[in-house]
Design a protein around this motif. Structure first.
Motif, mmCIF file in Angstrom:
data_model
loop_
_atom_site.group_PDB
_atom_site.id
_atom_site.type_symbol
_atom_site.label_atom_id
_atom_site.label_comp_id
_atom_site.label_asym_id
_atom_site.label_seq_id
_atom_site.Cartn_x
_atom_site.Cartn_y
_atom_site.Cartn_z
ATOM 1 N N ARG A 365 27.648 70.864 -16.294
ATOM 2 C CA ARG A 365 26.754 71.649 -17.363
ATOM 3 C C ARG A 365 25.584 72.075 -17.745
ATOM 4 O O ARG A 365 24.940 71.549 -17.235
ATOM 5 N N THR A 366 25.202 73.497 -18.372
ATOM 6 C CA THR A 366 23.779 73.233 -18.408
ATOM 7 C C THR A 366 23.695 73.760 -20.209
ATOM 8 O O THR A 366 24.360 74.583 -20.537
ATOM 9 N N LEU A 367 22.154 73.079 -20.280
ATOM 10 C CA LEU A 367 22.131 73.654 -22.276
ATOM 11 C C LEU A 367 20.476 73.531 -22.022
ATOM 12 O O LEU A 367 19.810 72.893 -21.571
ATOM 13 N N THR A 368 20.465 74.267 -22.801
ATOM 14 C CA THR A 368 18.965 74.392 -23.518
ATOM 15 C C THR A 368 19.141 73.270 -24.865
ATOM 16 O O THR A 368 19.978 73.855 -25.986
ATOM 17 N N ILE A 369 17.734 72.921 -25.144
ATOM 18 C CA ILE A 369 17.582 71.666 -26.183
ATOM 19 C C ILE A 369 16.258 71.955 -27.203
ATOM 20 O O ILE A 369 15.746 72.084 -26.188
ATOM 21 N N GLY A 370 16.184 71.585 -27.925
ATOM 22 C CA GLY A 370 15.096 71.142 -29.094
ATOM 23 C C GLY A 370 15.002 71.445 -30.117
ATOM 24 O O GLY A 370 16.276 71.132 -30.061
ATOM 25 N N LYS A 371 14.249 70.664 -30.999
ATOM 26 C CA LYS A 371 12.994 70.495 -30.764
ATOM 27 C C LYS A 371 12.074 69.888 -29.945
ATOM 28 O O LYS A 371 12.882 68.678 -29.132
ATOM 29 N N GLU A 372 10.695 69.962 -30.199
ATOM 30 C CA GLU A 372 10.199 68.490 -29.345
ATOM 31 C C GLU A 372 11.261 66.924 -29.885
ATOM 32 O O GLU A 372 10.874 66.561 -29.223
ATOM 33 N N LEU A 373 11.061 66.546 -31.067
ATOM 34 C CA LEU A 373 11.658 65.534 -30.928
ATOM 35 C C LEU A 373 12.724 65.161 -30.195
ATOM 36 O O LEU A 373 13.508 64.591 -30.392
ATOM 37 N N GLU A 374 14.068 66.662 -30.641
ATOM 38 C CA GLU A 374 14.867 65.841 -30.066
ATOM 39 C C GLU A 374 15.016 65.970 -28.863
ATOM 40 O O GLU A 374 15.763 65.526 -27.968
#
Length: 452
Positions: A365-374
């Motif tokens: 799987r590929t996933l973009t996460i954010g923001k900084e605390l996540e």
């Protein structure tokens, strides 16, 4: 405006143990002292063989009276989490909340601030640093009370803390999907603030307040930071890492002109464009001049209480994970099985070099996460020190496609927005006045007194 009272949520549980060294008066008129216990039973509070919907205890006129709460957790979800007995002035209130009991402390805002200053940092800090912190803590709190009360009036309830950046991006909708969240302080329905770092660290009178802490709050009584007629949302963190982050890169997409990216220095004014990957890489791998770039133990002890001093590296740090450690950690923290981790790719950085969006590439799987605390929560069993990091990968000879180890080199501790506590401590030691400290970290703001 008269001095407000603040309602602080301290702890929750199926039962709460507390004690009164001096007499307190219960909400049904009983004079109470000694060790007590309240238990949750079928939606009610059970205390002294009676059932209550709500229970409160007010001290007699003696203002030195206090109550104690057992097993208060400090540093919730942080690397130094632990339980301790804590003491509080003011009123104790116990309510039913989400099938358990919650203990609440009702106290005047100035008494609250004296505790916050002592809890957030050592009360042996310089007077100018303590004054600066008193003003920003008061500003943050009064700004929050204004926002929360407005939301309560408009909506009847508070909006949830965790909010998707773009509702169209379902976390599992496509192969290259995004999961963008930010976490703020507006989820408390039955009290104004919690007592831990997620709001402001408040530990009552558990830790002694020195005369300087009392003086700092008294000398700035009622003072807040203002910008264009509004109380500033005066954020702060432990260590910016040499450059300030901007509000919108950590929370809601709203730009505050007094929370802007700049260098934490009065001698070196030029800040590289750390939103550019090559510049961020160079910045993070080096140790630029900044107020918060210090190893002075006397200064650090002003800001870092004993449990914070367990962390030695803050301005620049390293974390190393094996393939197995990282893949298991990300799976556990995100509840998503990425398979083996192939890469961690920076997608977007803020003005301090902190990652706003990070792409996790796995075999499944590929996933973009954010923001900084996540990002920090996903890449650590508690919280990574900051999201300002660069990634190096190591490979075994027999397997060149899947990294065997990931090394994160990072900068700073916390979100980096607003006042940098370590930088401000250095400024105080160097003779800067609290007005100058605040002007440095909140450019364009002014100080005004809201009540006497």
């Amino acid at each position: 405006m008269t001095e407000p009272q603040i309602v602080v949520g301290i702890l929750s549980g199926k039962e709460i143990q507390f004690s009164f060294p001096d007499e307190f008066i219960s909400s049904d008129g009983m004079a109470i002292s000694g060790i007590q216990q309240a238990v949750y039973r079928k939606g009610k509070i059970y205390w002294q063989e009676k059932e209550y919907d709500e229970l409160s205890f007010i001290p007699r006129q003696n203002t030195s009276s206090f109550f104690e709460l057992q097993d208060v957790t400090i540093g919730i979800n942080f690397h130094w989490e632990r339980k301790e007995v804590q003491r509080f002035k003011g009123e104790l209130k116990i309510i039913v909340e989400d099938d358990k009991l919650t203990a609440i402390n009702i106290i005047s805002i100035e008494d609250y601030l004296t505790s916050v200053i002592s809890s957030e940092m050592s009360a042996t800090a310089s007077l100018e640093l303590l004054k600066a912190h008193a003003v920003i803590s008061r500003s943050w709190l009064l700004n929050k009370l204004r926002v929360v009360n407005k939301l309560r009036v408009e909506n009847g309830e508070l909006r949830v803390t965790m909010q998707p950046d773009n509702a169209a991006h379902s976390p599992l909708s496509t192969l290259h999907s995004q999961l963008i969240k930010w976490y703020d302080h507006e989820a408390h329905k039955n009290f104004d603030v919690c007592a831990d770092d997620h709001c402001q660290r408040y530990q009552g009178i558990t830790r002694a307040s020195t005369p300087q802490a009392v003086e700092a709050v008294s000398a700035t009584r009622g003072e807040v930071l203002m910008y264009e007629g509004k109380i500033c949302d005066a954020r702060f963190s432990k260590c910016c890492g040499g450059a300030f982050e901007e509000f919108q890169n950590c929370w809601e997409n709203v730009r505050h002109p007094y929370l802007i990216g700049q260098r934490d220095s009065q001698t070196e004014n030029k800040l590289p464009d750390l939103t550019v990957e090559a510049e961020a890489d160079k910045w993070i791998r080096t140790s630029p001049v900044a107020f918060c770039n210090t190893q002075d133990k006397k200064i650090l002890s002003q800001v870092l209480n004993n449990y914070d001093q367990e962390t030695a590296d803050f301005y620049r740090w390293k974390v190393s994970y094996s393939q197995e450690e990282l893949s298991e950690l990300i799976h556990k923290r995100s509840d998503i099985d990425f398979g083996k981790i192939i890469d961690l790719i920076p997608i977007e950085r803020g003005t301090s070099g902190r990652l706003v969006r990070l792409k996790i590439v796995g075999t499944l799987r590929t996933l973009t996460i954010g923001k900084e605390l996540e990002i920090r929560r996903t890449l650590s069993i508690s919280h990574l020190y900051s999201s300002a990091f660069v990634v190096d990968k190591e490979y075994k000879e027999e397997e060149q496609e899947i990294p065997s180890r990931f090394i994160l080199t990072g900068a700073g501790w916390g979100h980096g927005v607003g006042l940098c506590q370590i930088g401000a401590a250095v400024m105080g030691e160097q003779g800067y006045k609290y007005e100058e400290i605040l002007s440095h970290y909140y450019p364009g703001s002014t100080i005004e007194r809201q009540y006497k």
